[in-house]
Design a protein around this motif. Structure first.
Motif, short mmCIF file in Angstrom:
data_model
loop_
_atom_site.label_atom_id
_atom_site.label_comp_id
_atom_site.label_asym_id
_atom_site.label_seq_id
_atom_site.Cartn_x
_atom_site.Cartn_y
_atom_site.Cartn_z
N ALA A 89 -2.44 0.97 -9.12
CA ALA A 89 -2.07 -0.17 -8.30
C ALA A 89 -3.35 -0.79 -7.76
O ALA A 89 -4.30 -0.08 -7.40
CB ALA A 89 -1.17 0.25 -7.15
N TYR A 90 -3.37 -2.11 -7.70
CA TYR A 90 -4.57 -2.85 -7.32
C TYR A 90 -4.25 -3.76 -6.14
O TYR A 90 -3.28 -4.52 -6.18
CB TYR A 90 -5.06 -3.68 -8.50
N ILE A 91 -5.06 -3.66 -5.10
CA ILE A 91 -4.97 -4.56 -3.94
C ILE A 91 -6.29 -5.33 -3.85
O ILE A 91 -7.36 -4.73 -3.88
CB ILE A 91 -4.77 -3.79 -2.63
N GLN A 92 -6.19 -6.65 -3.75
CA GLN A 92 -7.38 -7.46 -3.50
C GLN A 92 -7.11 -8.39 -2.33
O GLN A 92 -6.07 -9.04 -2.26
CB GLN A 92 -7.75 -8.28 -4.73
N VAL A 93 -8.06 -8.44 -1.42
CA VAL A 93 -7.99 -9.33 -0.26
C VAL A 93 -9.27 -10.15 -0.24
O VAL A 93 -10.38 -9.59 -0.27
CB VAL A 93 -7.86 -8.55 1.06
N THR A 94 -9.14 -11.49 -0.19
CA THR A 94 -10.30 -12.35 -0.04
C THR A 94 -10.20 -13.11 1.28
O THR A 94 -9.16 -13.11 1.94
CB THR A 94 -10.41 -13.36 -1.19
#
Length: 282
Positions: A89-94
């Motif tokens: 599972a991949y979480i990205q926050v910008t």
């Protein structure tokens, strides 16, 4: 069934998962991420990954896109919609979309992306024979402890390893010390039998698997030294291995074309891999 991702409040087909062209993650690598192992439909080490995500966000002064307690709910829903049992599972926050300017925007709304995908398992051949790594100069920025999406030096190092017939590049810093791999943490069993890995300071990413392996080793009575080790120590090591969410504990049996120890996965490496498998199952 087509893949589904979460993007800024919506579950969308993966091929339609997009962010604004002026998202700062796209223009400045102004964002962070986490990769979480998924085993039998369950996210492993969730709290540890969310703790690290919070540290990375804080280090870059990026606001949380949702409260921490909401992230497990979103992750579980993405996993459910994709009907995936094992993978990542991949979480990205910008920092979010804003007019292009190096300074932080005052009122940007962070972007949140969550996706999952299956992964290739470590092969029986890799476990039986180990894998090769090469050493390369560490050309990354001076805060690799922040899990930033700015990974171009890592990508160049990993590509260089592939072109050399290896699976990973281990970084050598300006002190002549091994820091970590392009996407893994590096361990050796030194000539005196001690397990060595670089300390979790600002020169490396404090891998979740790395920390768990250290705890398992100490619980098993294996001496662990968190200190830098030299390229010479690496090439004279009894054993070597790397750790990561995808590979857990993977034996390294060749460094820059030369065998490590007797050229076979060592007993401490294999023991720690077995212990980690038990940890994941539990």
């Amino acid at each position: 069934m087509s893949r589904v991702s979460y993007v800024n409040g919506r579950y969308v087909p993966h091929d339609q998962a997009v962010v604004h062209v002026e998202d700062r993650g796209f223009q400045f690598a102004d964002g962070v991420y986490e990769v979480l192992p998924l085993v039998s439909g369950r996210i492993c080490h969730l709290d540890q990954h969310l703790d690290r995500l919070g540290r990375s966000l804080g280090a870059l002064a990026i606001a949380r896109p949702v409260p921490r307690r909401v992230l497990p709910i979103l992750l579980a829903e993405v996993v459910r919609r994709n009907r995936l049992a094992d993978g990542l599972a991949y979480i990205q926050v910008t920092r979010g979309p804003a007019a292009r300017n190096h300074q932080f925007p005052v009122a940007a709304v962070p972007s949140l992306i969550i996706s999952v995908w299956p992964t290739k398992a470590v092969t029986a051949h890799q476990l039986e024979n180990g894998v090769a790594v090469v050493t390369r100069p560490d050309q990354r920025w001076k805060r690799p402890d922040i899990k930033s999406v700015g990974l171009l030096p890592n990508a160049l190092a990993r590509q260089s390893a592939k072109e050399a017939g290896a699976v990973e590049a281990w970084m050598v810093d300006d002190r002549g010390m091994i820091t970590e791999g392009a996407a893994t943490n590096a361990f050796i069993v030194a000539r005196d039998g001690a397990l060595l890995t670089h300390p979790a300071d600002q020169r490396i990413l404090a891998g979740i698997t790395r920390g768990n392996v250290i705890a398992l080793a100490r619980a098993a009575g294996i001496e662990v030294g968190e200190r830098p080790f030299t390229l010479e120590e690496l090439k004279n090591a009894r054993e070597a291995f790397m750790t990561g969410s995808t590979i857990t504990v993977l034996p390294v049996t060749k460094i820059d074309g030369q065998p490590v120890g007797d050229g076979k996965p060592g007993p401490i490496t294999l023991r720690l891999r077995a212990l980690y498998a038990e940890l994941r199952r539990s």
